[in-house]
Design an enzyme around this catalytic site. Structure first.
Site, PDB file in Angstrom:
ATOM      1  N   ALA A 198       5.730  22.697 -11.681  1.00  0.00           N
ATOM      2  CA  ALA A 198       4.641  22.532 -10.715  1.00  0.00           C
ATOM      3  C   ALA A 198       5.071  21.501  -9.678  1.00  0.00           C
ATOM      4  CB  ALA A 198       3.371  22.067 -11.415  1.00  0.00           C
ATOM      5  N   LYS A 199       4.335  21.389  -8.640  1.00  0.00           N
ATOM      6  CA  LYS A 199       4.561  20.327  -7.646  1.00  0.00           C
ATOM      7  C   LYS A 199       3.275  20.170  -6.843  1.00  0.00           C
ATOM      8  CE  LYS A 199       8.094  17.759  -6.815  1.00  0.00           C
ATOM      9  NZ  LYS A 199       9.149  17.393  -7.766  1.00  0.00           N
TER      10      LYS A 199
END
Ligand code: NAD
Length: 434
Positions: A122-123
């Site tokens: 994720a980011k």
């Protein structure tokens, strides 16, 4: 004194935009495509893994110190969570884009799979200029962003960490906001937080330590002893300075280091602790260091050394630099330091390149250790953290090396093959929920 930490502290986890600024996601996909071809990836799985699983956009209103309300764009991308909760940093930057965050989230998926950490990728990002914001404004921004994403984050769902311009203090605010909403303290909801709040010993040095570990493993493969090797390190921040120090401790002669102010070369070897001390007393910069000859960053990259560690930023090893490079081993401390077009040149020259998704995975590995410790409520000594980090990095290196040999390809493609196949196999076993 309301703020214990300097919110502009430079010891933050940074992950600059990857290779092709115009289309970072496509750029990341170039290497993914080669791995997918080798693996003969099921076309449906290919379609699925090309895309982020979920994308969240939020408008984050903040009461500024002037009393006016300003609205910031907030992003969180979950690329994949087949292997476990998704994991990835949050960056605050004026030029952060959805495309960049999507690429960085995908990178996290492959990186976690390469080191066998049970997380997806994720980011997150908020479009803002933290340098122009007061600590109070940053705190309100962080708390509202966290509250907007309360249903996304969670120790079992999605676990943020620091990235560019976010640090331990910002993680502490996320922890507190999330905990206030949950009505209990949830320290496993973020990693990279202060040790006093459940952070891990050794997290700060973890990436540089991992770089050192895989460098030794690479040297062993080519029958070289660290004691006979010279090293040049580009970038003297968190990753570069720790890697330089630890490689010197292992017996390597570190002949050159650099930062934004240029390169510093001494054929007899630099005294890295002395250089670190100089930088500390010199406002964080190498500028003016006299125990070395000044070289340009380009000259540093093409020095006749055994090992080159690019640990600054993306796009440093271009086609023309690659042609002039003399290093026998390259260990990518930074993300995306080598442009795709330089890969072939380095391969043809027989340079052993330890790719970013393996070489700098020490950071996310110790983030995983932090999460494990938080969930156990039992904290490990620095010695134990370092021992387990070493084992994880060495095992990952060996897996990647064997995979690259098996498919007669580079370590970079080998790493993608390891990462993509692990995620694809988990997806096959789980099946597609209808
Ligand atoms: P940092 O900000 O602490 O250090 C960056 C260093 O690079 C500084 O010394 C800076 O002066 C130097 N630099 C910047 N531009 C340069 C240039 N053009 N030429 C030479 N030097 C230059 O950042 P960091 O945390 O050490 O991260 C460095 C790289 O490692 C980034 O690509 C980051 O994504 C990657 N990385 C970091 C971590 C981590 O845990 N810190 C984890 C994984 C990957």
């Amino acid at each position: 004194m309301p703020f214990k930490f300097d919110v502009h502290d430079r010891s933050v986890y940074r992950e600059p935009a990857p290779i092709d600024q115009d289309s970072p996601f496509q750029s990341m996909m170039e290497r993914f495509d080669v791995a997918a071809e080798i693996l003969e990836l099921n076309p449906g799985f290919y379609e699925y893994l090309c895309r982020p699983a979920r994308v969240f956009m939020t408008s984050v209103p903040v009461v500024m110190d002037t009393g006016h309300v300003k609205v910031f764009d907030g992003i969180r991308v979950i690329h994949n969570n087949v292997l476990g909760p998704s994991k990835g940093g949050i960056r605050y930057a004026p030029d952060v884009t959805l495309s960049e965050v999507k690429a960085l989230a995908a990178w996290m998926t492959w990186k976690c799979a390469v080191v066998d950490v049970p997380f997806g990728g994720a980011k997150g990002g908020v479009v803002c200029n933290p340098r122009e914001m007061s600590p109070g404004e940053l705190e309100r921004l962080t708390r509202r962003y966290t509250s907007d994403l309360f249903n996304v984050f969670g120790p079992d769902r999605d676990i943020p960490a620091p990235d560019m311009n976010t640090n331990e203090q910002i993680m502490a605010w996320i922890l507190d906001t999330y905990s206030m909403h949950s009505r209990r303290t949830e320290n496993a909801v973020v990693t990279g937080k202060p040790v006093a709040l459940g952070g891990s010993e050794g997290r700060h040095e973890a990436t540089g330590r991992g770089v050192m570990t895989v460098t030794l493993a690479a040297l062993e493969q080519i029958d070289r002893s660290p004691k006979d090797c010279t090293v040049a390190v580009q970038g003297f921040g968190n990753v570069g300075s720790v890697a330089a120090q630890l490689l010197q401790e292992q017996g390597c002669t570190v002949v050159a280091v650099s930062d934004v102010t240029g390169g510093y070369y001494n054929a007899d070897g630099l005294d890295i602790p002395a250089v670190q001390q100089y930088v500390k007393e010199n406002g964080g910069a190498l500028e003016g260091y006299t125990e070395a000859t000044h070289v340009t960053n380009e000259e540093l990259l093409t020095l006749d050394v055994d090992v080159l560690v690019p640990a600054a930023k993306e796009d440093q090893i271009t086609k023309s630099i690659a042609k002039d490079m003399k290093a026998r081993v390259v260990v990518e401390g930074a993300n995306g330091p080598t442009v795709p077009a330089a890969d072939d040149i380095l391969n043809e020259k027989g340079v052993l390149v330890v790719p970013d998704i393996l070489a700098n995975a020490g950071g996310v590995t110790v983030s995983y250790f932090e999460w494990v410790q938080d969930r156990q409520g039992y904290f490990w000594s620095l010695k134990r953290v370092n021992k387990r980090l070493k084992r994880t990095m060495t095992d990952a290196f060996n897996r990647v090396y064997e995979t690259a040999e098996k498919h007669d390809t580079s370590l970079r493609i080998g790493a993608y093959v390891v990462g993509v196949s692990k995620v694809a196999e988990a997806l096959r076993l789980r099946g597609i929920y209808a």
